[in-house]
Design an enzyme around this catalytic site. Structure first.
Site, PDB file in Angstrom:
ATOM      1  N   GLY A  75       1.074  -1.356   0.007  1.00  0.00           N
ATOM      2  CA  GLY A  75      -0.017   0.055   0.024  1.00  0.00           C
ATOM      3  C   GLY A  75       0.734   1.314  -0.083  1.00  0.00           C
ATOM      4  O   GLY A  75       2.042   1.176  -0.314  1.00  0.00           O
ATOM      5  N   ASN A  76       0.217   2.391   0.181  1.00  0.00           N
ATOM      6  CA  ASN A  76       1.050   3.719   0.137  1.00  0.00           C
ATOM      7  C   ASN A  76       0.443   4.594   1.365  1.00  0.00           C
ATOM      8  O   ASN A  76      -0.627   4.141   1.946  1.00  0.00           O
ATOM      9  CB  ASN A  76       1.222   4.328  -0.993  1.00  0.00           C
ATOM     10  CG  ASN A  76      -0.048   4.596  -1.649  1.00  0.00           C
ATOM     11  OD1 ASN A  76      -0.914   5.390  -0.989  1.00  0.00           O
ATOM     12  ND2 ASN A  76      -0.306   4.173  -2.493  1.00  0.00           N
ATOM     13  N   ARG A  77       1.036   5.723   1.687  1.00  0.00           N
ATOM     14  CA  ARG A  77       0.497   6.320   2.836  1.00  0.00           C
ATOM     15  C   ARG A  77      -0.624   7.579   2.553  1.00  0.00           C
ATOM     16  O   ARG A  77      -0.986   8.319   3.349  1.00  0.00           O
ATOM     17  CB  ARG A  77       1.883   7.186   3.242  1.00  0.00           C
ATOM     18  CG  ARG A  77       2.895   6.432   3.837  1.00  0.00           C
ATOM     19  CD  ARG A  77       3.933   7.617   4.366  1.00  0.00           C
ATOM     20  NE  ARG A  77       5.359   6.898   4.495  1.00  0.00           N
ATOM     21  CZ  ARG A  77       5.442   6.004   5.475  1.00  0.00           C
ATOM     22  NH1 ARG A  77       4.622   5.770   6.609  1.00  0.00           N
ATOM     23  NH2 ARG A  77       6.653   5.430   5.611  1.00  0.00           N
ATOM     24  N   SER A  78      -1.183   7.381   1.399  1.00  0.00           N
ATOM     25  CA  SER A  78      -2.181   8.343   0.942  1.00  0.00           C
ATOM     26  C   SER A  78      -3.507   8.402   2.057  1.00  0.00           C
ATOM     27  O   SER A  78      -3.942   7.008   2.574  1.00  0.00           O
ATOM     28  CB  SER A  78      -3.024   8.191  -0.503  1.00  0.00           C
ATOM     29  OG  SER A  78      -4.078   8.683  -0.463  1.00  0.00           O
TER      30      SER A  78
ATOM     31  N   ALA B  84      -3.992   7.594  -4.877  1.00  0.00           N
ATOM     32  CA  ALA B  84      -2.530   7.031  -5.291  1.00  0.00           C
ATOM     33  C   ALA B  84      -2.781   5.580  -5.609  1.00  0.00           C
ATOM     34  O   ALA B  84      -2.366   5.069  -4.493  1.00  0.00           O
ATOM     35  CB  ALA B  84      -1.781   7.269  -4.136  1.00  0.00           C
TER      36      ALA B  84
END
Ligand code: C5P
Length: 417
Positions: free
Chosen positions: A217-220, A284
């Site tokens: 995943g990512n930090r969005s 994102a």
């Protein structure tokens, strides 16, 4: 903006709750009460104890020709806050101090006004007013972003003289501007510049499963897309928000579709894109996903897994390739370096109309933060240069630019919608 309400009667038959809290701008709330009443609204004023240090209840009673309420335990009506909450078609807090914004963000109900607003489900307009330091403090910005993400309409503050001879950002919006926001919140004819526009917004990260419990995943945080969706709805658009996994509540008046993966977002977006006039891809989306998803949980004892990654579909490129005439596509470019050059490259490559070049990787800006350092880049040379924005300000600026492009496209097509 076509037509518009008959001058002076835009709020006829509507009941508006006006909350006045304790700031020097409370005197301007008297002008707002007058404007709301003159627009035909039945105005019910609720003052906090601190507000009456700045302006007297009799002023509001005279202007609205209604009693002014200040006390939860006011005689005769045991459930005053519930009655006032349910009767209101819209609520507006002007001025909204840092204190009341914090209480509303947390859901506190320790006086009549906050009790009403916790019970109320009608559109809420907030007109913050305070000293610059209080406004720019991360606590206030986080509270305002949380309220906006829940659908509250935040008007101002502007820049100018403040109490005690100070100058700066924190001055309450002018009563006329607050009146327009109340009209827009109530869908008063012609009040929203995006009325009749179908807007599709994406937000948040995507989660790409590795096995039954793990993902890439990512930090969005989703805040940017949620704020754009809330602002577009406030301006009268019909809005669908496709969001990856984030813990934000649905913004008021927005249809929300929750997805997990890039593939699910692709399906949800492509199914709706053709019927949208404006698409804002703030999500994102993961660029890569594991080629194979392990059905169970990969055992730690088997050692680190070798993950073979494959690209996800580029949703926005697909929309750009299929773009219909008159449709406006807005993308985001989150970059750590060569911000504007990269953004311009993506604008062309994905056949977009606007791209928001968004600086990430520095503290206080980008993913998860309440502010962004961003530039808005269009097809011509004219752009909005790199600067710091609150997410609310940036959302409004993106929609201003998009509204201009939509109007131009419609004019070119000879449509009058
Ligand atoms: O190419 P890059 O990922 O930097 O482009 C970012 C823009 O493209 C964002 O608007 C994002 O929502 C969109 N995007 C997409 N599908 C992907 C990756 C990014 O629609 N798979």
């Amino acid at each position: 903006m076509a037509g518009g309400p008959a001058p002076g009667r835009s709020l006829a038959g509507r009941r508006v709750l006006l909350g006045v809290t304790g700031g020097i701008a409370a005197y301007k709330a008297a002008s707002l009460a007058r404007l709301l009443s003159a627009a035909g609204a039945d105005v019910r004023v609720v003052m906090t104890p601190a507000a009456s240090r700045f302006v007297g209840p009799d002023t509001f009673a005279a202007l609205t020709r209604n009693p002014v309420h200040q006390d939860v335990f006011e005689a005769t009506d045991r459930v005053l806050h519930v009655r006032l909450a349910r009767e209101a078609d819209a609520a507006v807090v002007a001025p909204a101090t840092a204190n009341v914004l914090a209480k509303l963000a947390l859901g506190l109900a320790d006086d009549l006004l906050t009790s009403i607003l916790l019970e109320a489900r009608c559109p809420l307009v907030l007109a913050p007013a305070m000293h610059t330091g209080m406004w720019t403090h991360p606590s206030t910005q986080a509270n305002v972003a949380a309220l906006a993400a829940r659908g509250a309409i935040v008007v101002g503050p502007g820049e100018g003289p403040l109490a005690a001879g100070d100058e700066g950002v924190g001055r309450m919006a002018e009563p006329e501007e607050i009146l327009r926001a109340v009209e827009a919140a109530l869908g008063s004819p012609g009040a929203g510049d995006l009325a009749g526009v179908r807007v599709l917004v994406t937000a948040g990260p995507t989660h790409e499963p590795i096995d039954a419990v793990r993902f890439i995943g990512n930090r969005s945080s989703g805040k940017m897309g949620f704020t754009v969706a809330a602002e577009a709805a406030r301006r009268g658009a019909s809005v669908t928000l496709v969001s990856g996994p984030v813990p934000l509540p649905d913004p008021q008046g927005v249809a929300v579709v929750r997805v997990e993966t890039a593939a699910e977002m692709f399906e949800a977006v492509t199914a709706r894109a053709e019927a949208s006039d404006l698409v804002v891809m703030a999500a994102a989306v993961a660029d890569f996903r594991p080629g194979e998803v392990h059905p169970g949980k990969i055992k730690k004892g088997d050692g680190p897994p070798q993950l073979a990654l494959e690209p996800t579909p580029d949703i926005l490129s697909g929309l750009g390739a299929a773009k219909g005439s008159g449709q406006v596509l807005v993308g985001f470019a989150a970059e750590t370096e060569d911000l504007e050059a990269e953004a311009r490259r993506k604008l062309k490559a994905k056949n977009l109309d606007l791209i928001v070049a968004n600086e990430v990787g520095r503290p206080g800006t980008g993913f998860g933060a309440d502010t962004n350092r961003a530039a808005i880049v269009g097809r011509g040379e004219e752009g909005t240069p790199l600067r710091e924005w609150t997410k609310v300000e940036l959302a409004a600026a993106i929609l201003d630019r998009a509204a201009g492009l939509l109007a131009a496209a419609r004019a070119a097509a000879g449509s009058t919608v």
